[in-house]
Design an enzyme around this catalytic site. Structure first.
Site, PDB file in Angstrom:
ATOM      1  N   HIS A 142       0.787  -1.241   0.000  1.00  0.00           N
ATOM      2  CA  HIS A 142       0.000   0.000   0.000  1.00  0.00           C
ATOM      3  C   HIS A 142       0.817   1.288   0.000  1.00  0.00           C
ATOM      4  CE1 HIS A 142      -3.142  -2.788   0.625  1.00  0.00           C
ATOM      5  NE2 HIS A 142      -3.893  -2.150   1.476  1.00  0.00           N
ATOM      6  N   HIS A 248     -11.678  -7.128  -5.204  1.00  0.00           N
ATOM      7  CA  HIS A 248     -11.862  -6.307  -4.005  1.00  0.00           C
ATOM      8  C   HIS A 248     -12.630  -5.046  -4.409  1.00  0.00           C
ATOM      9  CE1 HIS A 248     -10.534  -3.428  -0.878  1.00  0.00           C
ATOM     10  NE2 HIS A 248     -10.424  -4.504  -0.101  1.00  0.00           N
ATOM     11  N   GLU A 300     -13.347  -9.283   0.465  1.00  0.00           N
ATOM     12  CA  GLU A 300     -14.081  -8.000   0.472  1.00  0.00           C
ATOM     13  C   GLU A 300     -14.506  -7.648  -0.958  1.00  0.00           C
ATOM     14  OE1 GLU A 300     -12.237  -5.596   4.116  1.00  0.00           O
ATOM     15  OE2 GLU A 300     -10.874  -5.579   2.403  1.00  0.00           O
ATOM     16  N   CYS A 318     -16.792   1.821   2.777  1.00  0.00           N
ATOM     17  CA  CYS A 318     -15.865   2.417   1.798  1.00  0.00           C
ATOM     18  C   CYS A 318     -16.269   2.100   0.361  1.00  0.00           C
ATOM     19  CB  CYS A 318     -14.445   1.901   2.011  1.00  0.00           C
ATOM     20  SG  CYS A 318     -13.575   2.703   3.367  1.00  0.00           S
ATOM     21  N   CYS A 384     -10.257   2.223   7.673  1.00  0.00           N
ATOM     22  CA  CYS A 384     -10.443   2.948   6.402  1.00  0.00           C
ATOM     23  C   CYS A 384     -11.783   3.689   6.362  1.00  0.00           C
ATOM     24  CB  CYS A 384     -10.352   1.970   5.231  1.00  0.00           C
ATOM     25  SG  CYS A 384     -11.358   0.491   5.431  1.00  0.00           S
TER      26      CYS A 384
END
Ligand SMILES: [Zn+2]
Length: 629
Positions: A142, A248, A300, A318, A384
């Site tokens: 990330h 995702h 996810e 999100c 997040c």
């Protein structure tokens, strides 16, 4: 103040149809959003800052700057939460200046800037003993994702306050990334897309084409085996060949946002064609009735077509936020209502449940049915969602209007006053409405002088019947749901447009391929999707409701319930499931449910789980009449 604060600055984007309106020029005065934005500033942002401190997220910056001798705390991408908090604070300051919040943000920014390396690199995880690991694992670590959130926060803070130190730091980091990656340098792409958006936005701020090139390079480098080739990372195919939305959900939608941003600057039709295929795949086969997406816990991720479980809905907050962001960009490109419709749906029903009414607790996962166990939390180890919902809601005034050479576009309805520049003339616009509870909207226009332009009003796809009057005269024009209604004329000070959208309670049924919802209905009124929660239905289990198709449904305004909302009431059957006591299965003839008729109440889905725990369901069993064809 150096500039105005835009959500996405398409002012000069050659392939965007719509131009942005600055947040500073739109003032919400409604009873729905305005109190939420105030609470966001006074409660949500200060408590999120505390959480960032308590969990070491801000201390990580002090550590990287050599001011604190501690270990790195938390997850390797925790910097991104601090950046999103700064971005949210910036948007909030743009609509409502607040010295205390600005001081707090300034202090956080000072820690961020101090943590930057001399070469421009900035990530508190990859410091000291981990410095050697920089850029060694783009798939999992990330780094580009965190860099992207830094750049976005910096741009927004600069636009909102004119303060440049974070923007300069972010630009130095972007330059460092551009020195490392590129066509004749290192290849690579991010395992978690996000940076494509802010790099394009940084190009819009600075005119430095290198940032746009880098954004495109990262999109073009997908699907060619650089980060493992899994659909989870949306790396299984080159972006332009994608025809099904997979992987995702947040990664997937952020990538679409980035591709849409690049399209707005370069107009590469193969990007647009892929975006449309993905949008159809999502909205026709993979999106919840609430506008939430990413139904599958595992990864996810988006599930297969029609995989939309209720209790086991993942539907990360999100992902709904990313859905709003993507549809906003599709709208800016095309000016087509279908994108604004999904945006509004996801906003009220996918994003909003993510935040408690007291402004201090969050959902990460958003089931559409529950037994009363799923509750919001004050923070998460992987946090997040909380700062993400804060930045989206804080930026909301920027989503209400757009401009184009034709004139002014109205996307969202809410009581407000705005001062915009339309057709080269200052124009004041007042919206008088109780939306989303009532479909009557009066717009009062106050141009400085008489000025000719089109007023484009969104007629939402849910609206079956709309009427429009201009200065009490019926508009002589067909009004089509799911289109922008263009009213072109010379506008004079005090001109009034009355839009009246009927808002009956609608029963929605699912495509029959969604196995979970056979013979079930979801209730929707205007843009709001409803659910039945046990707290309002103390005499029966809401999972046992069977709504007769002939049942009359009425709405009732409840000013004191859950900050004020419209409830739906009606008489329904309640199945008696006593015979199942102690068993899962019964022969049908034995199990035949005896039912009784009782009153039931449904509330907007966004309001559930704000009182004592009890069962909830969006989809309610309903008897269906079958007729021979
Ligand atoms: Zn999240």
């Amino acid at each position: 103040m150096s500039s105005k604060t835009f959500v996405v600055d398409t002012s000069r984007s050659p392939f965007a149809k719509l131009r942005p309106v600055p947040i500073e020029d739109v003032h919400l005065q409604d009873s729905f959003w305005a109190p939420r934005l105030r609470k966001l500033q006074k409660v949500t942002l200060p408590t999120q800052h505390e959480s960032c401190e308590e969990t070491g997220r801000i201390a990580n910056f002090r550590r990287a700057a050599g001011k604190e001798k501690t270990d790195f705390q938390g997850l390797y991408f925790n910097d991104s939460d601090v950046y999103k908090w700064v971005e949210a604070a910036a948007f909030s300051l743009a609509s409502s200046p607040d010295q205390k919040l600005q001081n707090l943000a300034q202090e956080v920014i000072a820690h961020i800037v101090a943590a930057q390396d001399e070469d421009g690199y900035l990530n508190t995880y990859f410091t000291f003993e981990r410095t050697k690991e920089r850029w060694t694992n783009l798939r999992d670590m990330h780094e580009l994702y965190c860099a992207g959130h830094l750049i976005q926060a910096a741009i927004t803070y600069y636009r909102a306050t004119g303060e440049r130190s974070l923007l300069e730091a972010a630009s130095r980091f972007a330059d460092q990334i551009a020195r490392v990656f590129g066509p004749d340098k290192r290849s690579g792409t991010s395992g978690h897309p996000e940076i494509e958006m802010p790099l394009t936005e940084l190009y819009r701020v600075t005119d430095n084409r290198a940032y746009l090139d880098l954004a495109q390079f990262l999109v073009d480098n997908r699907g060619i085996g650089l980060i493992g080739g899994r659909s989870y990372h949306i790396d299984h195919k080159p972006f332009r060949e994608l025809d099904e939305i997979v992987g995702h959900a947040v990664r997937s939608l952020y990538l679409n946002c980035g591709a849409a941003d690049i399209f707005m600057e370069r107009g590469d039709k193969t990007l647009w064609d892929a975006l449309i295929r993905l949008w159809q795949s999502m909205t026709e086969r993979k999106m919840y009735v609430t506008g939430s997406v990413g139904s599958r816990y595992e990864g996810e991720a988006f599930g297969i077509d029609y995989e939309l479980p209720n209790v086991r809905a993942y539907a990360e907050t999100c992902a709904a936020i990313a859905n709003v962001m993507w549809n906003w960009r599709m709208l800016l490109i095309s000016g087509e209502t279908r994108f604004a419709d999904v945006m509004e749906l996801a906003l009220y029903n996918g994003v909003l449940p993510g935040l408690s009414l007291d402004g201090e607790r969050y959902f990460y996962v958003n089931p559409l049915a529950d037994r009363g166990q799923h509750r919001r939390e004050t923070w998460f180890r992987c946090a997040c969602c909380p700062p993400n919902i804060a930045r989206l809601l804080a930026s909301l005034p920027g989503y209400m209007y757009s401009l184009s050479p034709e004139g002014l576009w109205v996307h969202l309805y809410a009581q407000s006053t705005s001062n915009l520049e339309v057709g080269g003339s200052p124009v004041g616009i007042r919206q008088l409405t109780d939306y989303p509870w009532n479909g009557d909207v009066e717009l009062v226009l106050q141009p400085e002088n008489d000025v000719s332009f089109s007023l484009c009003l969104r007629i939402p796809v849910w609206c079956r019947k709309a009427e429009v009057q201009v200065n009490d005269q019926e508009l002589d024009k067909a009004i089509q749901a799911g289109e922008y209604l263009e009213i072109r004329r010379v506008w004079k000070p005090g001109d009034r447009v009355q839009l009246s959208m009927s808002m009956p309670v609608e029963r929605l049924v699912n495509n029959p391929y969604v196995m979970e919802n056979h013979d079930r209905v979801a209730l929707r009124r205007g843009p709001i999707v409803y659910c039945a929660e046990g707290v309002d239905n103390p005499d029966h289990d809401v999972w046992s409701l069977i709504l007769p198709i002939e049942a009359e449904l009425r709405v009732e305004w409840k000013p004191d319930l859950l900050d004020g909302l419209m409830i739906i009431r009606g008489k329904t059957f309640v199945a008696n499931s006593d015979r199942f006591e102690g068993s899962l299965y019964q022969p049908m003839e034995k199990a035949h449910p005896k039912s009784r008729r009782e009153q039931f109440t449904a509330i907007p889905y966004y309001g559930w789980a704000n009182r004592e725990p009890s069962p909830m369901t969006v989809w309610i069993r309903s008897s269906t009449k079958y007729r021979e064809a």
